[in-house]
Motif scaffolding. Structure first.
Motif, PDB file in Angstrom:
ATOM      1  N   PHE A  32      35.122  42.670  45.510  1.00  0.00           N
ATOM      2  CA  PHE A  32      36.516  42.326  45.218  1.00  0.00           C
ATOM      3  C   PHE A  32      36.793  40.833  45.410  1.00  0.00           C
ATOM      4  O   PHE A  32      37.832  40.340  45.000  1.00  0.00           O
ATOM      5  CB  PHE A  32      37.456  43.065  46.182  1.00  0.00           C
ATOM      6  N   GLY A  33      35.873  40.122  46.083  1.00  0.00           N
ATOM      7  CA  GLY A  33      36.142  38.746  46.479  1.00  0.00           C
ATOM      8  C   GLY A  33      36.601  37.835  45.365  1.00  0.00           C
ATOM      9  O   GLY A  33      37.660  37.193  45.485  1.00  0.00           O
ATOM     10  N   PRO A  34      35.865  37.732  44.241  1.00  0.00           N
ATOM     11  CA  PRO A  34      36.302  36.808  43.186  1.00  0.00           C
ATOM     12  C   PRO A  34      37.690  37.138  42.641  1.00  0.00           C
ATOM     13  O   PRO A  34      38.513  36.240  42.439  1.00  0.00           O
ATOM     14  CB  PRO A  34      35.222  36.974  42.104  1.00  0.00           C
ATOM     15  N   GLN A  35      37.970  38.418  42.424  1.00  0.00           N
ATOM     16  CA  GLN A  35      39.266  38.797  41.865  1.00  0.00           C
ATOM     17  C   GLN A  35      40.384  38.605  42.889  1.00  0.00           C
ATOM     18  O   GLN A  35      41.471  38.154  42.546  1.00  0.00           O
ATOM     19  CB  GLN A  35      39.236  40.239  41.376  1.00  0.00           C
ATOM     20  N   ALA A  36      40.117  38.928  44.147  1.00  0.00           N
ATOM     21  CA  ALA A  36      41.128  38.730  45.192  1.00  0.00           C
ATOM     22  C   ALA A  36      41.473  37.249  45.327  1.00  0.00           C
ATOM     23  O   ALA A  36      42.656  36.887  45.454  1.00  0.00           O
ATOM     24  CB  ALA A  36      40.623  39.293  46.518  1.00  0.00           C
ATOM     25  N   ALA A  64      38.714  55.341  44.240  1.00  0.00           N
ATOM     26  CA  ALA A  64      39.724  54.510  44.911  1.00  0.00           C
ATOM     27  C   ALA A  64      39.364  53.033  44.812  1.00  0.00           C
ATOM     28  O   ALA A  64      40.227  52.184  44.557  1.00  0.00           O
ATOM     29  CB  ALA A  64      39.862  54.928  46.374  1.00  0.00           C
ATOM     30  N   GLY A  65      38.089  52.720  44.989  1.00  0.00           N
ATOM     31  CA  GLY A  65      37.657  51.336  44.874  1.00  0.00           C
ATOM     32  C   GLY A  65      37.886  50.782  43.486  1.00  0.00           C
ATOM     33  O   GLY A  65      38.380  49.658  43.317  1.00  0.00           O
ATOM     34  N   LEU A  66      37.558  51.572  42.464  1.00  0.00           N
ATOM     35  CA  LEU A  66      37.771  51.129  41.083  1.00  0.00           C
ATOM     36  C   LEU A  66      39.256  50.972  40.769  1.00  0.00           C
ATOM     37  O   LEU A  66      39.658  50.026  40.082  1.00  0.00           O
ATOM     38  CB  LEU A  66      37.131  52.110  40.105  1.00  0.00           C
ATOM     39  N   VAL A  67      40.068  51.890  41.277  1.00  0.00           N
ATOM     40  CA  VAL A  67      41.517  51.787  41.049  1.00  0.00           C
ATOM     41  C   VAL A  67      42.061  50.506  41.678  1.00  0.00           C
ATOM     42  O   VAL A  67      42.826  49.762  41.062  1.00  0.00           O
ATOM     43  CB  VAL A  67      42.259  53.026  41.594  1.00  0.00           C
ATOM     44  N   ALA A  68      41.651  50.228  42.917  1.00  0.00           N
ATOM     45  CA  ALA A  68      42.134  49.031  43.600  1.00  0.00           C
ATOM     46  C   ALA A  68      41.721  47.765  42.861  1.00  0.00           C
ATOM     47  O   ALA A  68      42.527  46.847  42.672  1.00  0.00           O
ATOM     48  CB  ALA A  68      41.620  49.004  45.038  1.00  0.00           C
ATOM     49  N   LEU A  69      40.462  47.710  42.427  1.00  0.00           N
ATOM     50  CA  LEU A  69      39.990  46.531  41.705  1.00  0.00           C
ATOM     51  C   LEU A  69      40.717  46.391  40.365  1.00  0.00           C
ATOM     52  O   LEU A  69      41.129  45.286  39.986  1.00  0.00           O
ATOM     53  CB  LEU A  69      38.478  46.617  41.498  1.00  0.00           C
ATOM     54  N   VAL A  86      44.645  43.887  36.520  1.00  0.00           N
ATOM     55  CA  VAL A  86      45.804  44.039  35.633  1.00  0.00           C
ATOM     56  C   VAL A  86      47.026  43.297  36.171  1.00  0.00           C
ATOM     57  O   VAL A  86      47.711  42.579  35.430  1.00  0.00           O
ATOM     58  CB  VAL A  86      46.110  45.529  35.382  1.00  0.00           C
ATOM     59  N   HIS A  87      47.292  43.425  37.456  1.00  0.00           N
ATOM     60  CA  HIS A  87      48.481  42.749  37.992  1.00  0.00           C
ATOM     61  C   HIS A  87      48.266  41.243  38.118  1.00  0.00           C
ATOM     62  O   HIS A  87      49.235  40.477  38.073  1.00  0.00           O
ATOM     63  CB  HIS A  87      48.910  43.374  39.312  1.00  0.00           C
ATOM     64  N   TYR A 105      44.144  32.585  32.991  1.00  0.00           N
ATOM     65  CA  TYR A 105      43.639  33.754  33.711  1.00  0.00           C
ATOM     66  C   TYR A 105      42.251  34.107  33.197  1.00  0.00           C
ATOM     67  O   TYR A 105      42.088  34.426  32.018  1.00  0.00           O
ATOM     68  CB  TYR A 105      44.595  34.940  33.521  1.00  0.00           C
ATOM     69  N   ALA A 106      41.274  34.021  34.070  1.00  0.00           N
ATOM     70  CA  ALA A 106      39.893  34.309  33.675  1.00  0.00           C
ATOM     71  C   ALA A 106      39.189  35.076  34.794  1.00  0.00           C
ATOM     72  O   ALA A 106      38.487  34.491  35.615  1.00  0.00           O
ATOM     73  CB  ALA A 106      39.163  33.013  33.355  1.00  0.00           C
ATOM     74  N   PRO A 107      39.373  36.401  34.842  1.00  0.00           N
ATOM     75  CA  PRO A 107      38.678  37.201  35.857  1.00  0.00           C
ATOM     76  C   PRO A 107      37.166  37.170  35.627  1.00  0.00           C
ATOM     77  O   PRO A 107      36.692  36.911  34.517  1.00  0.00           O
ATOM     78  CB  PRO A 107      39.211  38.617  35.629  1.00  0.00           C
ATOM     79  N   ASP A 108      36.411  37.438  36.692  1.00  0.00           N
ATOM     80  CA  ASP A 108      34.961  37.502  36.558  1.00  0.00           C
ATOM     81  C   ASP A 108      34.579  38.732  35.740  1.00  0.00           C
ATOM     82  O   ASP A 108      35.305  39.730  35.702  1.00  0.00           O
ATOM     83  CB  ASP A 108      34.295  37.531  37.940  1.00  0.00           C
ATOM     84  N   GLU A 109      33.446  38.648  35.064  1.00  0.00           N
ATOM     85  CA  GLU A 109      33.048  39.718  34.151  1.00  0.00           C
ATOM     86  C   GLU A 109      32.835  41.045  34.869  1.00  0.00           C
ATOM     87  O   GLU A 109      33.176  42.104  34.345  1.00  0.00           O
ATOM     88  CB  GLU A 109      31.781  39.348  33.378  1.00  0.00           C
TER      89      GLU A 109
END
Length: 196
Positions: A7-11, A115-120, A125-126, A138-142
């Protein structure tokens, strides 16, 4: 063992977007119907706490409710609280045990891997909602995008319900960028833009 995602890069990306949001933008509309920027920020803060507890299988009654039951909002300390909550969330899901067994979030029992996939997916999305509403790149990691895509893609031969995981998917060209395809699968129009 379940597949794990970092989750680190997206967080960190969501934290950077939130840091750049001005007080004047807090009331701006977002692609999330009924939610202004401040409400999406409040939702991200709440889901960060709830899914941190879900990772630890430590259920707190005040976090174990349907997220749609109240309109989320931010408090005066949100600028300090949100990056801490996002970092704590990312750290919690680095533990392989978070992805195993059953857990609970938003009043729903579900496998740890789901749950992990939902959280990520929520962060992906948000994060887009906030970036789009406030005019940020906005450029999330692949890896995060692929995880969100896997969660949101309807299962072939399913029950025929085309409402999608979070809403009726918006059609997007097969050759559209991955981010646009993920956003379309989430029930949002990738072409959404804030009105100036």
């Amino acid at each position: 063992m379940a597949d794990m995602f970092d989750f680190g890069p997206q967080a960190r990306l969501v934290a950077r977007i939130a840091e750049r949001i001005t007080d004047e933008q807090l009331a701006a509309p977002t692609p999330c119907p009924e939610y202004a920027v401040r409400n999406v920020l409040g939702h991200v803060l709440g889901l960060s706490h709830a899914f941190d507890r879900a990772a630890h299988k430590d259920f707190v009654p005040e976090l174990d409710r349907d997220p749609g039951s109240t309109l989320p909002d931010i408090g005066p300390g949100w600028r300090a609280d949100l990056p801490k909550a996002l970092a704590t969330l990312a750290d919690a899901w680095r533990d392989p045990a978070a992805w195993e067994g059953m857990t609970r979030a938003g009043g729903i029992d579900l496998p740890g891997e789901v749950a992990g996939l939902v959280a990520l997916d929520e962060l992906v999305v948000h994060g887009w909602d906030l970036a789009r509403a406030t005019g940020q790149e906005y450029a999330p990691d692949e890896a995060s995008l692929r995880a969100a895509e896997a969660l949101l893609t309807p299962v072939e031969g399913g029950d025929g319900d085309d409402s999608g995981f979070f809403g009726t998917p918006v059609p997007v060209a097969d050759d559209a960028p991955l981010l646009d395809r993920v956003i379309g699968l989430s029930g949002r129009d990738p072409r959404w833009a804030a009105r100036s």
